[in-house]
Design an enzyme around this catalytic site. Sequence first.
Site, mmCIF file in Angstrom:
data_model
loop_
_atom_site.group_PDB
_atom_site.id
_atom_site.type_symbol
_atom_site.label_atom_id
_atom_site.label_comp_id
_atom_site.label_asym_id
_atom_site.label_seq_id
_atom_site.Cartn_x
_atom_site.Cartn_y
_atom_site.Cartn_z
ATOM 1 N N GLU A 86 54.986 -30.743 82.946
ATOM 2 C CA GLU A 86 55.326 -30.125 84.225
ATOM 3 C C GLU A 86 54.365 -29.051 84.731
ATOM 4 O O GLU A 86 54.201 -28.882 85.931
ATOM 5 C CB GLU A 86 56.741 -29.522 84.131
ATOM 6 C CG GLU A 86 57.831 -30.539 83.890
ATOM 7 C CD GLU A 86 57.948 -31.548 85.011
ATOM 8 O OE1 GLU A 86 57.859 -31.149 86.184
ATOM 9 O OE2 GLU A 86 58.090 -32.751 84.715
ATOM 10 N N SER A 359 98.166 -49.241 51.660
ATOM 11 C CA SER A 359 98.107 -48.702 50.295
ATOM 12 C C SER A 359 97.731 -47.231 50.225
ATOM 13 O O SER A 359 97.713 -46.652 49.135
ATOM 14 C CB SER A 359 97.124 -49.525 49.466
ATOM 15 O OG SER A 359 97.581 -50.861 49.346
#
Length: 651
Positions: A86, A359
């Site tokens: 930039e 279980s």
Amino acid sequence: MSNILQKLPRLGVLVVGFGFVAGVFLFGFAYFTVSIPDPNAYVNSQSTIIQYADGTEIGRIGSENRTVVTLAEIPVQVRNAVMAAEDRNFYNNRAFSPTGIIRAIWNNLKGGSLQGGSTITQQYSKTAFLTPERSIQRKIKELVIAIKLENQFTKDEIFENYLNTIYFGRGSYGVQTASQVYFGTTVDQLTTAQSAVLASILRSPGLYDPGYKKENLPRLEKRFKYVIDGMVEAKWLDKESATKIKFPIINPRVTSGALAGPKGYVISWVEHELNTLGFTDEQLLIGGYIIKTTLVKDAQEAAVAAVNKEAPVKAPDNLHIGLVAIKPGTGEILAMYGGKDYLKYQFNAATQGIASAGSSFKVFALTAALEVGIPLSSVWNGDSPKVYDDGIGRAYEVNNYGGETWGNISLLTATEHSVNTIFVPLGIKAGVEKVVDVARRAGIPDSVQMVASPSVSLGSSSPHVIDLANAYATFAAQGVYAKPFIINEVQGPNKGILYQGRIQAQEVFRKDVMADLTFALNKVTVSGTGAVVGARMSRPAAGKTGTSNDNASAWFNGYTPEVAASVAFYRDDATQSLNGIGGLTSVTGGSFPARVWVEFVKAYLGKAPVQDFPPAAFIGGTEPVSFINAVPEMDPALIPPSPTPTPKKKK
């Protein structure tokens, strides 16, 4: 006519001259009338901030998806990548680029859009303080604010605020949030390649984010190279290192927004808990509260990463995966995974959904048996099928998973291999009412229906994931139950403490019972139904798989001395099987759930010192004691025959 044509150049000069004077006047007027809003007021709005236990921000209620970090927390390679993309001369240039401004204004006069050529300071002033309007007036305001920013703040301060406010797409504002959204990590952990990707995307997420549309990927790869080359040109990266950098893997795009992705489930649950404490939705939106949770950042990131790594690919849309981790002895929730994207499916699989425990409930029968003195060395018959009285005189047929027949084996071996035809008589012998009582004491709340019948030992009840996680945390804490909680502290806008969470714990099981239970559950992870845990982890663990009838749900619940966690897989429709998902013929608790569990624990505990469990107490001794006929079976002839379907008449 010719006279008019001769005068046109002079008119043009006059127009330009007048325009210049007017522009100078307008700029001067703007300089003295436009003020800089408080940058902190923009970055730190009065929304409610939700934090991890260490103070790191998770998200906010009532504002953009933003997490603020200091410049010192942002690695140098991230800063360099952004400048390479930039504004490569940011630390040496002025507040604005004159050539860029002239180009932008000329383009606007020609009827085009007002374009940039902006410095980082200009971009920050535009992003933080101005509307998206494209006009000369707004551009002048941008310049004025940029100049004043550089007069009042250092370059480092401007850069820090810029990196915390710039939009990266996917609903993420600031580099910290972008790091989490695109790569699932914090900014301080970004690689150079990942830094270059974020720096490339911030220019225009709609053009470069490959998650937005696949056509963006070639553009992103080209700009990625531009950023890397820029870093080399600026001598922030040497050529040899640059040639070794590969384009990184980017996380898939989820719906944007503050609640997008897995963290939305955490934020929504925190909000739900705050509501129960008396904080209204309106207060949370504008109150400026700081909510410190019990969640541990490393644990939460490990949970999300474990699911992403081990969850089946191409799973049906109605597959739910829930994970909750709790600190033993305190009840503090360390991590929570409720789903992939809250905005797509606002249903928390960890706290709202229920599934048959299967279980997973055998631990309650085993604990009840140990409390009444039935030892792990006791011998039972594991043939299949068997028939027992259901408690009201009816025949209850019990089958082992896959129809396996085990013969005479110890209770320890039966636990290791989850033998149904042993755990049903075990629960009956210990007392089905006692099995229910053990489950309640461990942490299964009254809201979960349990019937004191032989089937309770096989998990006929349907709890939430958080319920089983807390029950197993009680076992990890050697019998100390603690009420689970996620809100540690609420601070008001003036930093006053409005609420303080507290540990509510009590001892509910004897330590010798817990020692034997843990010894048995450790065998499950070493050589039993959860052996994948022992194979993948080099620290002791205890746990239990849970697979319901017809594989409609699959669980793994386990613990180490430091953490207890439950993982569940289930579907919307409880009659639908999990089988076939992920290419597995049979989806059990020892498959995907156990794999997610072990990856979570490994990542969370990392290189933490290994802690051992207390040694087994061996209640009742180690000599085999026969319990083969401890519970009488019913006559198989009492089993009613399956109804014969009525033949359909041909039309």
